[in-house]
Motif scaffolding. Structure first.
Motif, PDB file in Angstrom:
ATOM      1  N   ALA A  27      19.301   2.371  -2.624  1.00  0.00           N
ATOM      2  CA  ALA A  27      20.170   3.482  -2.986  1.00  0.00           C
ATOM      3  C   ALA A  27      20.633   3.347  -4.424  1.00  0.00           C
ATOM      4  O   ALA A  27      20.905   2.259  -4.908  1.00  0.00           O
ATOM      5  N   HIS A  28      20.717   4.466  -5.120  1.00  0.00           N
ATOM      6  CA  HIS A  28      21.167   4.533  -6.501  1.00  0.00           C
ATOM      7  C   HIS A  28      20.253   3.798  -7.467  1.00  0.00           C
ATOM      8  O   HIS A  28      20.692   3.372  -8.510  1.00  0.00           O
ATOM      9  N   ALA A  29      19.035   3.657  -7.142  1.00  0.00           N
ATOM     10  CA  ALA A  29      18.068   3.049  -8.048  1.00  0.00           C
ATOM     11  C   ALA A  29      17.046   4.114  -8.414  1.00  0.00           C
ATOM     12  O   ALA A  29      16.964   5.149  -7.756  1.00  0.00           O
ATOM     13  N   TYR A  30      16.273   3.844  -9.452  1.00  0.00           N
ATOM     14  CA  TYR A  30      15.168   4.730  -9.732  1.00  0.00           C
ATOM     15  C   TYR A  30      14.415   4.856  -8.413  1.00  0.00           C
ATOM     16  O   TYR A  30      14.141   3.857  -7.758  1.00  0.00           O
ATOM     17  N   PRO A  31      14.107   6.067  -7.987  1.00  0.00           N
ATOM     18  CA  PRO A  31      13.503   6.234  -6.665  1.00  0.00           C
ATOM     19  C   PRO A  31      12.230   5.417  -6.484  1.00  0.00           C
ATOM     20  O   PRO A  31      11.414   5.320  -7.393  1.00  0.00           O
ATOM     21  N   ARG A  32      12.101   4.844  -5.302  1.00  0.00           N
ATOM     22  CA  ARG A  32      10.888   4.094  -4.988  1.00  0.00           C
ATOM     23  C   ARG A  32       9.773   5.101  -4.790  1.00  0.00           C
ATOM     24  O   ARG A  32       9.803   5.918  -3.881  1.00  0.00           O
ATOM     25  N   VAL A  33       8.811   5.063  -5.699  1.00  0.00           N
ATOM     26  CA  VAL A  33       7.655   5.944  -5.641  1.00  0.00           C
ATOM     27  C   VAL A  33       6.420   5.064  -5.709  1.00  0.00           C
ATOM     28  O   VAL A  33       6.316   4.188  -6.567  1.00  0.00           O
ATOM     29  N   ASN A  34       5.494   5.282  -4.800  1.00  0.00           N
ATOM     30  CA  ASN A  34       4.292   4.464  -4.754  1.00  0.00           C
ATOM     31  C   ASN A  34       3.397   4.777  -5.947  1.00  0.00           C
ATOM     32  O   ASN A  34       2.694   5.776  -5.964  1.00  0.00           O
ATOM     33  N   LYS A  35       3.409   3.917  -6.950  1.00  0.00           N
ATOM     34  CA  LYS A  35       2.546   4.042  -8.124  1.00  0.00           C
ATOM     35  C   LYS A  35       1.295   3.180  -7.968  1.00  0.00           C
ATOM     36  O   LYS A  35       0.469   3.111  -8.860  1.00  0.00           O
ATOM     37  N   CYS A  36       1.158   2.496  -6.822  1.00  0.00           N
ATOM     38  CA  CYS A  36       0.040   1.580  -6.581  1.00  0.00           C
ATOM     39  C   CYS A  36      -1.226   2.304  -6.151  1.00  0.00           C
ATOM     40  O   CYS A  36      -2.326   1.835  -6.415  1.00  0.00           O
ATOM     41  N   GLY A  37      -1.077   3.418  -5.475  1.00  0.00           N
ATOM     42  CA  GLY A  37      -2.210   4.161  -4.957  1.00  0.00           C
ATOM     43  C   GLY A  37      -2.008   4.488  -3.490  1.00  0.00           C
ATOM     44  O   GLY A  37      -1.272   3.803  -2.785  1.00  0.00           O
ATOM     45  N   SER A  38      -2.678   5.540  -3.028  1.00  0.00           N
ATOM     46  CA  SER A  38      -2.448   6.032  -1.673  1.00  0.00           C
ATOM     47  C   SER A  38      -2.857   5.045  -0.577  1.00  0.00           C
ATOM     48  O   SER A  38      -2.352   5.117   0.540  1.00  0.00           O
ATOM     49  N   ALA A  39      -3.735   4.108  -0.868  1.00  0.00           N
ATOM     50  CA  ALA A  39      -4.173   3.130   0.137  1.00  0.00           C
ATOM     51  C   ALA A  39      -3.179   1.980   0.302  1.00  0.00           C
ATOM     52  O   ALA A  39      -3.353   1.131   1.174  1.00  0.00           O
ATOM     53  N   TYR A  40      -2.136   1.942  -0.533  1.00  0.00           N
ATOM     54  CA  TYR A  40      -1.158   0.849  -0.496  1.00  0.00           C
ATOM     55  C   TYR A  40       0.060   1.252   0.321  1.00  0.00           C
ATOM     56  O   TYR A  40       0.695   2.262   0.046  1.00  0.00           O
ATOM     57  N   ALA A  41       0.387   0.425   1.328  1.00  0.00           N
ATOM     58  CA  ALA A  41       1.543   0.663   2.194  1.00  0.00           C
ATOM     59  C   ALA A  41       2.738  -0.138   1.681  1.00  0.00           C
ATOM     60  O   ALA A  41       2.607  -1.312   1.329  1.00  0.00           O
ATOM     61  N   PHE A  42       3.903   0.498   1.649  1.00  0.00           N
ATOM     62  CA  PHE A  42       5.136  -0.174   1.235  1.00  0.00           C
ATOM     63  C   PHE A  42       5.490  -1.238   2.261  1.00  0.00           C
ATOM     64  O   PHE A  42       5.442  -1.013   3.462  1.00  0.00           O
ATOM     65  N   LYS A  43       5.860  -2.438   1.781  1.00  0.00           N
ATOM     66  CA  LYS A  43       6.253  -3.543   2.660  1.00  0.00           C
ATOM     67  C   LYS A  43       7.749  -3.807   2.617  1.00  0.00           C
ATOM     68  O   LYS A  43       8.402  -3.868   3.641  1.00  0.00           O
ATOM     69  N   LYS A  44       8.306  -3.989   1.417  1.00  0.00           N
ATOM     70  CA  LYS A  44       9.732  -4.330   1.315  1.00  0.00           C
ATOM     71  C   LYS A  44      10.163  -4.328  -0.143  1.00  0.00           C
ATOM     72  O   LYS A  44       9.344  -4.512  -1.039  1.00  0.00           O
ATOM     73  N   SER A  45      11.481  -4.168  -0.366  1.00  0.00           N
ATOM     74  CA  SER A  45      12.074  -4.301  -1.698  1.00  0.00           C
ATOM     75  C   SER A  45      12.918  -5.566  -1.730  1.00  0.00           C
ATOM     76  O   SER A  45      13.631  -5.864  -0.775  1.00  0.00           O
ATOM     77  N   TRP A  46      12.818  -6.302  -2.834  1.00  0.00           N
ATOM     78  CA  TRP A  46      13.619  -7.506  -3.044  1.00  0.00           C
ATOM     79  C   TRP A  46      14.543  -7.264  -4.235  1.00  0.00           C
ATOM     80  O   TRP A  46      14.163  -6.624  -5.209  1.00  0.00           O
ATOM     81  N   GLU A  47      15.752  -7.830  -4.173  1.00  0.00           N
ATOM     82  CA  GLU A  47      16.769  -7.611  -5.210  1.00  0.00           C
ATOM     83  C   GLU A  47      16.529  -8.441  -6.461  1.00  0.00           C
ATOM     84  O   GLU A  47      16.077  -9.582  -6.380  1.00  0.00           O
ATOM     85  N   ILE A  48      16.906  -7.850  -7.588  1.00  0.00           N
ATOM     86  CA  ILE A  48      17.019  -8.561  -8.863  1.00  0.00           C
ATOM     87  C   ILE A  48      18.512  -8.574  -9.167  1.00  0.00           C
ATOM     88  O   ILE A  48      19.140  -7.515  -9.232  1.00  0.00           O
TER      89      ILE A  48
END
Length: 151
Positions: A27-48
């Motif tokens: 939330a409140h981050a640059y939106p998570r948009v898959n720039k990897c390609g359509s064959a790539y499934a999102f797994k998880k986000s880790w914090e910085i």
């Protein structure tokens, strides 16, 4: 404690080798948009997090996986409630246990994300590192993760 120590070691190792990268999604981050390609499934986000600001989350590293070809993908992005404008975002990814880092963003002046970067790791785990320098480089967030995603 071990994860924090590993993050420091990985970040120092990668940055010493010229690696820089950061990205993620929440939330409140640059939106998570898959720039990897359509064959790539999102797994998880880790914090910085910013170690100088008592763990303030300044960005995220998003990990994606393509089960068809065995490649992982990483993107780093900033948390826009903390960081605004242009800043250095870096991200790096490799198969755990060694090998070359795939990286993006060293010396960058990005406004939203760094990456995508790719690493082959079918049947193995990946290491990834993210960094965000902001507020005219007086603020800095670092994150390093080892064996966090295995495909």
């Amino acid at each position: 404690m071990i994860k924090k120590r590993l993050a420091t070691v990985l970040t120092a190792t990668v940055l010493a080798g010229g690696l820089v990268g950061v990205s993620a999604g929440a939330a409140h981050a640059y939106p998570r948009v898959n720039k990897c390609g359509s064959a790539y499934a999102f797994k998880k986000s880790w914090e910085i997090t910013d170690s100088r600001a008592l763990g303030t989350v300044v960005g995220f590293i998003d990990i994606y996986y393509n089960s068809g070809n065995g490649y992982n993908c990483a993107i780093a992005r900033g948390n826009d409630t903390v960081v605004t404008g242009q800043h250095e975002i870096t991200v790096a990814l490799r198969q755990s246990g060694g090998g070359a880092w795939s990286q993006d963003g060293a010396g960058s002046n990005y406004t939203s994300y760094a990456g995508p970067v790719y690493a082959y790791a079918k049947g193995a785990c990946v290491d990834f590192v993210g960094r965000l320098a902001y507020n005219e480089f007086s603020g800095q967030g670092d994150a390093g993760y080892s064996h966090e995603h295995c495909g």
